[in-house]
Design an enzyme around this catalytic site. Structure first.
Site, PDB file in Angstrom:
ATOM      1  N   SER A   1      -2.166  -2.987  10.920  1.00 15.39           N
ATOM      2  CA  SER A   1      -1.825  -3.049   9.582  1.00 15.39           C
ATOM      3  C   SER A   1      -0.744  -2.439   9.848  1.00 15.39           C
ATOM      4  O   SER A   1      -0.506  -1.212   9.957  1.00 15.39           O
ATOM      5  CB  SER A   1      -2.806  -2.949   8.147  1.00 15.39           C
ATOM      6  OG  SER A   1      -1.908  -3.194   7.227  1.00 15.39           O
TER       7      SER A   1
ATOM      8  N   TYR B   1      -8.524   1.951   3.353  1.00 15.05           N
ATOM      9  CA  TYR B   1      -7.532   1.128   4.472  1.00 15.05           C
ATOM     10  C   TYR B   1      -6.861   1.633   5.153  1.00 15.05           C
ATOM     11  O   TYR B   1      -6.738   1.611   6.639  1.00 15.05           O
ATOM     12  CB  TYR B   1      -7.606  -0.183   3.546  1.00 15.05           C
ATOM     13  CG  TYR B   1      -6.911  -1.328   4.064  1.00 15.05           C
ATOM     14  CD1 TYR B   1      -7.784  -2.383   4.786  1.00 15.05           C
ATOM     15  CD2 TYR B   1      -5.534  -1.682   4.704  1.00 15.05           C
ATOM     16  CE1 TYR B   1      -6.719  -3.432   5.765  1.00 15.05           C
ATOM     17  CE2 TYR B   1      -4.659  -2.571   4.962  1.00 15.05           C
ATOM     18  CZ  TYR B   1      -6.147  -3.486   5.717  1.00 15.05           C
ATOM     19  OH  TYR B   1      -4.975  -4.636   6.745  1.00 15.05           O
TER      20      TYR B   1
END
Length: 267
Positions: A156, A179
């Site tokens: 990401s 995350y």
């Protein structure tokens, strides 16, 4: 001299894709199938694989196997690994795509830093980092045997950059520590593996930018203003990077991270 089409072909190869019925996972599966590759689709227990199976089989003559796995659970991962080995099939490509992204309503997830919970943090690390480590370790013997072994980790932009919290103002969206930390760890695991299991297996990653999923209008507008290409990603945007890293087009590429973000990280 090999032609581009020859280098792109995945005929005779098999890819295992985690998170296979999610938006990006389905595009990954379609890409592999279009290039002639067989599929092992993996997603959470009680997942419905019917739609993606039907789409693939209506268009390409490839083999598809579906295996449920709760990637947050070590025993479930072990069952997946055993199932693959029991099937006595080749495995040439491992795509660690599944991710714990949580829900805004999940307790201890999208909260102020002082309220983010260890439980939510651990869930993100288990799915986003420990599972790719575990599956990569377990399947490395098969990938080495392939002669064309490739691991692709889906990371990401938030494994690279810190969040811009102004994007989330006035919404219930957020960017939890678990995350970002797990995706940053996945990028470093990619680099570590690329030197550890070389030269038999190539290991690379893709870092997607924000994908349009009907987010609040104000978030989408802010995100697009911050992105040079002035739009959010759609799942189809990742097909090219997958085809490149899965095939022999990238036969001399390992330890790399391809950022597919419309230029979001360029400034």
């Amino acid at each position: 001299m090999k032609k581009i089409a020859d280098l792109l072909s995945l005929k005779g190869r098999r890819a295992l894709i985690t998170g296979a019925i999610g938006g990006i996972g389905q595009e990954i599966a379609l890409t592999i199938a279009e290039l002639g590759g067989d599929l092992i689709l993996v997603d959470r227990p009680n997942s419905n694989y019917d739609m993606i199976k039907k789409t693939v089989l209506n268009n390409w003559n490839v083999d598809i196997r579906c295996i449920d796995c709760d990637l947050e659970n070590e025993n479930s991962r072990i069952n997946l690994i055993n199932e693959v080995f029991k099937g006595n099939v080749n495995l040439d490509i491992l795509i660690n795509n599944a991710a714990f992204v949580g829900e805004s309503s999940l307790k201890g997830w999208v909260e102020d830093f002082d309220k983010q919970s260890i439980q939510a943090w651990n869930s993100a690390l288990e799915v986003n980092l420990t599972a790719p480590f575990h599956l990569s370790q377990a399947f490395t013997p098969l990938l080495k045997k392939s002669g064309n072994g490739s691991i692709i980790n889906i990371a990401s932009i938030y494994g690279i950059n810190a969040p811009d919290y102004s994007l989330y103002s006035g919404t219930d969206m957020g960017n939890p520590a678990g995350y970002s930390a797990s995706k940053g760890g996945l990028l470093q695991l990619t680099r570590w593996l690329s030197t550890t299991i070389a030269p038999d297996v190539r290991v690379n990653s893709i870092s997607p930018g924000g994908v349009w999923r009907n987010q609040p209008k104000q978030f989408v507008e802010r995100y697009e203003q911050r992105t040079p290409l002035e739009r959010m990603a759609v799942e189809e945007d990742f097909k090219g990077a997958i085809a490149y890293l899965a095939s022999n087009l990238s036969a001399y590429v390992t330890g790399q991270n391809i950022v597919v973000d419309g230029g979001w990280t360029a400034w």
